[in-house]
Write an enzyme that holds these catalytic residues in place. Structure first.
Site, mmCIF file in Angstrom:
data_model
loop_
_atom_site.group_PDB
_atom_site.id
_atom_site.type_symbol
_atom_site.label_atom_id
_atom_site.label_comp_id
_atom_site.label_asym_id
_atom_site.label_seq_id
_atom_site.Cartn_x
_atom_site.Cartn_y
_atom_site.Cartn_z
ATOM 1 N N GLU A 1 0.835 -1.196 0.000
ATOM 2 C CA GLU A 1 0.000 0.000 0.000
ATOM 3 C C GLU A 1 0.871 1.248 0.000
ATOM 4 O O GLU A 1 1.987 1.237 0.501
ATOM 5 C CB GLU A 1 -0.898 0.010 1.247
ATOM 6 C CG GLU A 1 -1.897 -1.135 1.234
ATOM 7 C CD GLU A 1 -2.729 -1.240 2.511
ATOM 8 O OE1 GLU A 1 -3.855 -1.710 2.407
ATOM 9 O OE2 GLU A 1 -2.243 -0.861 3.587
ATOM 10 N N CYS B 1 3.581 8.385 1.393
ATOM 11 C CA CYS B 1 4.143 7.362 2.265
ATOM 12 C C CYS B 1 4.255 6.086 1.434
ATOM 13 O O CYS B 1 3.240 5.567 0.965
ATOM 14 C CB CYS B 1 3.204 7.188 3.458
ATOM 15 S SG CYS B 1 3.692 5.906 4.609
ATOM 16 N N CYS C 1 6.744 -7.250 6.568
ATOM 17 C CA CYS C 1 7.905 -6.729 7.295
ATOM 18 C C CYS C 1 8.393 -7.819 8.229
ATOM 19 O O CYS C 1 7.595 -8.558 8.808
ATOM 20 C CB CYS C 1 7.517 -5.492 8.105
ATOM 21 S SG CYS C 1 8.910 -4.704 8.953
ATOM 22 N N CYS D 1 7.324 -5.881 15.156
ATOM 23 C CA CYS D 1 6.908 -4.984 16.247
ATOM 24 C C CYS D 1 5.440 -5.287 16.563
ATOM 25 O O CYS D 1 4.596 -5.244 15.665
ATOM 26 C CB CYS D 1 7.096 -3.523 15.854
ATOM 27 S SG CYS D 1 8.801 -3.141 15.373
ATOM 28 N N CYS E 1 2.345 -2.970 15.507
ATOM 29 C CA CYS E 1 2.254 -2.525 14.118
ATOM 30 C C CYS E 1 1.550 -3.586 13.279
ATOM 31 O O CYS E 1 1.893 -4.766 13.342
ATOM 32 C CB CYS E 1 3.665 -2.269 13.584
ATOM 33 S SG CYS E 1 3.724 -1.926 11.819
ATOM 34 N N CYS F 1 0.063 5.462 10.016
ATOM 35 C CA CYS F 1 1.284 4.750 10.359
ATOM 36 C C CYS F 1 0.986 3.485 11.131
ATOM 37 O O CYS F 1 0.250 3.492 12.116
ATOM 38 C CB CYS F 1 2.177 5.627 11.217
ATOM 39 S SG CYS F 1 3.182 6.713 10.235
HETATM 40 N N1 SAH Z 1 9.947 -0.043 9.564
HETATM 41 C C1 SAH Z 1 10.112 1.385 9.622
HETATM 42 C C2 SAH Z 1 9.122 2.183 8.797
HETATM 43 C C3 SAH Z 1 7.679 1.776 8.775
HETATM 44 S S1 SAH Z 1 6.609 2.215 10.078
HETATM 45 C C4 SAH Z 1 10.069 1.849 11.049
HETATM 46 O O1 SAH Z 1 9.680 1.079 11.905
HETATM 47 O O2 SAH Z 1 10.465 2.970 11.322
HETATM 48 C C5 SAH Z 1 6.526 3.961 10.162
HETATM 49 C C6 SAH Z 1 6.309 4.458 11.575
HETATM 50 O O3 SAH Z 1 5.027 4.069 12.094
HETATM 51 C C7 SAH Z 1 7.329 3.899 12.539
HETATM 52 O O4 SAH Z 1 7.774 4.924 13.391
HETATM 53 C C8 SAH Z 1 6.500 2.897 13.311
HETATM 54 O O5 SAH Z 1 7.055 2.587 14.550
HETATM 55 C C9 SAH Z 1 5.172 3.592 13.410
HETATM 56 N N2 SAH Z 1 4.065 2.730 13.776
HETATM 57 C C10 SAH Z 1 3.948 1.400 13.566
HETATM 58 N N3 SAH Z 1 2.796 0.950 14.051
HETATM 59 C C11 SAH Z 1 2.152 2.012 14.580
HETATM 60 C C12 SAH Z 1 0.892 2.178 15.209
HETATM 61 N N4 SAH Z 1 0.070 1.153 15.371
HETATM 62 N N5 SAH Z 1 0.550 3.423 15.627
HETATM 63 C C13 SAH Z 1 1.386 4.465 15.423
HETATM 64 N N6 SAH Z 1 2.578 4.373 14.829
HETATM 65 C C14 SAH Z 1 2.958 3.151 14.412
#
Ligand code: SAH
Length: 364
Positions: free
Chosen positions: A100, A113, A120, A124, A127, A354
């Site tokens: 996406e 974005c 991935c 985490c 996420c 995000c």
């Molecule tokens: N893998 C990279 C980029 C993708 S995520 C990274 O982790 O930085 C982009 C941003 O969204 C990252 O800062 C991530 O931690 C954040 N993110 C992921 N899940 C989220 C959520 N459920 N709510 C808010 N931010 C989130």
């Protein structure tokens, strides 16, 4: 260029360096100057449909279209929010992997974005993409096609507010960009190269966001391309960070912050610390203080913090921090002299914010 490579997307014009583009058109039996014509269509006119490239001899068009611009992805779904100024596109790739991208228009700027991987591998737990596991890396051209489509859509006036250009790009879609280093850095080169060799974007308006893959951060530091580095920290202490960002067991908070600080030292670009505020998990006042202390221990003026209220993902027990808690967290950081701005959660109602990108299959 061979159209089929097992397991890999077809090679595309946008995968090539300017030199390789010339070699490739010559190999296809065309004069070298065709490379510049093709680049102009792609990077200046945002077109990859060679059959529409009317300055090319009709005879060559078809052949060039199939060799240079194989179809890499199809938009299968578009979701809009914010009166059409936020648009999430679901892409099906050649092997039916899905990614996406999200285009967001603000009064003064437009941001895309992009995804750098299908799924991935960083796992985490808060996420949505992290729950999918990694399907595969995207190729350079698969990332650039997301960008070209955004430029195209803005040039066609598809987003309310009139015709405009893309100003900002963030690698905050699906995937860990630094785990797909080669394709991501090649993408960045094509983004910043002046038209027609690239999209002519400004490096400072490009943000590479990472969980903190230290060796890759060090490599990025040496590239001489001053992109903005965003570090997804989410906790200032190793105990909690290892739970929220599992790669922390490999590279600790301190090592990661040292590397981020060095990025600023070498590039002069202020680093962004990303911090998703999760209710009763990482939003304590003492954690704001500890974060402020750890950042200040590495100097002043090198960093700012972007807290973002957690976008809850389906099935997760976690929710966003309460407003007062968020305010207190921000106030404490500012009290330490750390520039802090809450990041917006645009597109959360279309699961386009995000951490929400999961590229669910539609039910049709
Ligand atoms: N893998 C990279 C980029 C993708 S995520 C990274 O982790 O930085 C982009 C941003 O969204 C990252 O800062 C991530 O931690 C954040 N993110 C992921 N899940 C989220 C959520 N459920 N709510 C808010 N931010 C989130």
């Amino acid at each position: 260029m061979a159209p089929k490579r097992r397991g890999k997307p077809p090679k595309h014009f946008a995968d090539l360096t300017p030199e390789e583009r010339v070699a490739s058109v010559v190999e296809a039996g065309e004069p070298a100057f065709r490379a510049k014509q093709l680049a102009t269509h792609y990077f200046t006119h945002y077109t990859s449909d060679a059959t529409k490239m009317t300055d090319l001899p009709a005879k060559s068009r078809e052949a060039l279209a199939t060799t240079m611009f194989p179809e890499l992805m199809r938009p299968t779904r578009k979701l809009e929010a914010d009166g059409g100024t936020t648009v999430k596109t679901l892409w099906h790739l050649f092997d039916e992997a899905k990614v996406e991208s999200v285009l967001m228009r603000y009064p003064q700027r437009t941001t895309l974005c992009v995804s750098s991987q299908a799924g991935c591998g960083m796992a985490c737990p808060f996420c949505a993409t992290g729950q999918l596991g990694l399907t595969r890396n995207l190729s350079t051209a698969e990332i650039l096609e997301q960008v070209r489509a955004a430029f195209r859509s803005l040039a066609d006036g598809e987003i309310p507010g009139g015709v405009t250009r893309l100003n900002n790009l963030v690698f905050m879609g699906m995937g860990e960009p630094l785990a797909n280093y080669k394709a991501v850095i090649e993408t960045v080169r094509a983004l910043v190269a002046p038209q027609p060799e690239g999209f002519g974007m400004s490096a400072r308006n490009i943000t590479v966001s990472t969980v903190g893959l230290v060796p890759a951060m060090q490599k990025l530091t040496k590239e001489g391309i001053p992109v903005t580095l965003a570090l997804s920290l989410h906790a200032p202490d190793d105990d909690l960070r290892s739970e929220l960002v599992p790669i922390n067991t490999r590279w600790s908070v301190d090592e990661t912050l040292d590397t981020a600080r060095n990025y600023f030292e070498v590039t002069g670009r202020r680093v962004s610390i990303e911090y998703a505020l999760i209710k009763d998990m990482n939003d304590h006042g003492w954690r704001a203080d500890l974060l402020g202390e750890k950042l200040n221990a590495r100097g002043r003026g090198w960093v700012h913090v972007n807290p973002i209220p957690l976008n809850p993902t389906p099935g997760s027990i976690w929710t966003a921090s309460d407003r007062e808690v968020e305010d207190e967290f921000v106030a404490r950081l500012r009290g330490h002299g750390i520039p802090t701005t809450i990041r917006d959660t645009r597109g959360s109602d279309i699961d386009g914010a995000c951490g929400q990108l999961a590229a669910e299959e539609d039910d049709e």
